[in-house]
Design an enzyme around this catalytic site. Structure first.
Site, PDB file in Angstrom:
ATOM      1  N   ASP A  46       0.862  -1.181   0.000  1.00 40.98           N
ATOM      2  CA  ASP A  46       0.000   0.000   0.000  1.00 40.98           C
ATOM      3  C   ASP A  46       0.904   1.239   0.000  1.00 40.98           C
ATOM      4  O   ASP A  46       1.784   1.375   0.871  1.00 40.98           O
ATOM      5  CB  ASP A  46      -0.900   0.007   1.231  1.00 40.98           C
ATOM      6  CG  ASP A  46      -1.949   1.100   1.169  1.00 40.98           C
ATOM      7  OD1 ASP A  46      -3.090   0.808   0.809  1.00 40.98           O
ATOM      8  OD2 ASP A  46      -1.607   2.260   1.478  1.00 40.98           O
ATOM      9  N   ILE A  47       0.700   2.117  -0.983  1.00 42.72           N
ATOM     10  CA  ILE A  47       1.513   3.339  -1.055  1.00 42.72           C
ATOM     11  C   ILE A  47       1.166   4.236   0.123  1.00 42.72           C
ATOM     12  O   ILE A  47      -0.002   4.563   0.350  1.00 42.72           O
ATOM     13  CB  ILE A  47       1.289   4.076  -2.378  1.00 42.72           C
ATOM     14  CG1 ILE A  47       1.689   3.185  -3.561  1.00 42.72           C
ATOM     15  CG2 ILE A  47       2.077   5.379  -2.407  1.00 42.72           C
ATOM     16  CD1 ILE A  47       1.453   3.810  -4.910  1.00 42.72           C
ATOM     17  N   ASN A  51      -2.509  12.887  -4.249  1.00 41.45           N
ATOM     18  CA  ASN A  51      -3.656  13.291  -5.063  1.00 41.45           C
ATOM     19  C   ASN A  51      -4.186  14.663  -4.666  1.00 41.45           C
ATOM     20  O   ASN A  51      -4.458  15.513  -5.521  1.00 41.45           O
ATOM     21  CB  ASN A  51      -4.786  12.259  -4.931  1.00 41.45           C
ATOM     22  CG  ASN A  51      -4.731  11.201  -6.019  1.00 41.45           C
ATOM     23  OD1 ASN A  51      -4.133  11.386  -7.071  1.00 41.45           O
ATOM     24  ND2 ASN A  51      -5.355  10.070  -5.763  1.00 41.45           N
ATOM     25  N   ASP A  62      -1.912   9.422 -10.667  1.00 42.98           N
ATOM     26  CA  ASP A  62      -1.878   8.308 -11.619  1.00 42.98           C
ATOM     27  C   ASP A  62      -0.445   8.008 -12.058  1.00 42.98           C
ATOM     28  O   ASP A  62      -0.045   6.841 -12.172  1.00 42.98           O
ATOM     29  CB  ASP A  62      -2.730   8.638 -12.845  1.00 42.98           C
ATOM     30  CG  ASP A  62      -4.216   8.585 -12.551  1.00 42.98           C
ATOM     31  OD1 ASP A  62      -4.591   8.078 -11.478  1.00 42.98           O
ATOM     32  OD2 ASP A  62      -5.006   9.052 -13.399  1.00 42.98           O
ATOM     33  N   GLU A  78      -4.533   2.326  -4.522  1.00 46.08           N
ATOM     34  CA  GLU A  78      -3.081   2.398  -4.365  1.00 46.08           C
ATOM     35  C   GLU A  78      -2.507   1.110  -3.791  1.00 46.08           C
ATOM     36  O   GLU A  78      -1.366   1.087  -3.316  1.00 46.08           O
ATOM     37  CB  GLU A  78      -2.693   3.583  -3.477  1.00 46.08           C
ATOM     38  CG  GLU A  78      -3.118   3.478  -2.023  1.00 46.08           C
ATOM     39  CD  GLU A  78      -4.507   4.042  -1.745  1.00 46.08           C
ATOM     40  OE1 GLU A  78      -4.734   4.472  -0.607  1.00 46.08           O
ATOM     41  OE2 GLU A  78      -5.360   4.044  -2.655  1.00 46.08           O
TER      42      GLU A  78
END
Length: 236
Positions: A97-98, A105, A114, A140
């Protein structure tokens, strides 16, 4: 060629002429027409198979990153699990998971978000084996199937990728954005026998990694200490 020969023979039996030239011309016409139809049918069949393969590929591919999608991940897991059972070999499910992706964002906009997903996708994919399957799981989150590697090897490899990513920030135009990930690992046969069980265990360890400051990897017997956590813990 068998059908063409039979066709020519049957034509001559039914419509035989005393004129040799006419018979030869008719035979050539039949042969050429038959060859043309066979060629067209062959081209159609080849194109149909290619189109079907392409559609299947697209159906199993994430549009943004070009990685496998969730559907293909689950299908591949079934194949890998059968092989692991048959050969008594290891199989790991890894979730990524980022960290603080929402901040990227919100601060820089969805195009940058993106692009950062594409960056992470390529970064990790370039550092795994061809036999491993790396997929975008959603948003993500990414998932990795590692076949034939025990827990220690898998942990060390994922942790090495984590360290490399944290040392190479994402560059987008004039922006330089540090990106890290948190990760959880589960092992087939130890943490579960099916995909849902393994996914649940990997997900629990992923959230342990987040609770411990993010930018770390957690497995059943291994964990790293968070090295990032430079951003306040206000978003998932």
């Amino acid at each position: 060629m068998t059908f063409i020969t039979l066709g020519v023979a049957m034509y001559h039996i039914r419509f035989i002429s005393t004129d040799l030239a006419v018979n030869i011309a008719d035979s050539l016409n039949i042969i050429l027409s038959s060859c043309l139809m066979i060629s067209l049918a062959h081209v159609y069949e080849v194109n149909r198979e290619k189109n079907e393969e392409r559609l299947l590929e697209l159906a199993g591919t994430d549009k943004l990153t070009g990685l496998a999608n969730r559907m293909r991940l689950i299908e591949t897991f079934r194949l890998y699990a059968e092989s692991a059972k048959r050969n008594n070999s290891a199989l790991a499910v890894v979730l990524f998971d980022i960290d603080f992706f929402k901040n990227i964002n919100d601060k820089h906009g969805h195009p940058v978000g993106d692009a950062s997903l594409q960056y992470v996708a390529k970064f990790i994919k370039d550092r795994i084996r061809k036999t491993d399957l790396f997929a975008r799981f959603g948003g993500e989150e990414f998932a990795l199937l590692v076949a034939g590697a025990n827990q220690e090897h898998c942990f060390n490899h994922v942790n090495s990728i984590r360290q490399q990513l944290s040392n190479l920030p994402f560059v987008y135009g004039e922006l330089t954005i540090p990106i890290t990930f948190s990760s959880g690992i589960s092992m087939f046969g130890i943490d579960g026998e099916n995909f849902d069980e393994l996914l649940s265990n990997a997900d629990q360890r992923l959230y342990i990694a987040k609770d411990r400051g993010r930018n770390c990897v957690v497995a059943a017997n291994y964990q790293t200490i968070s090295e990032a956590a430079q951003v306040p813990l206000t978003s998932s």
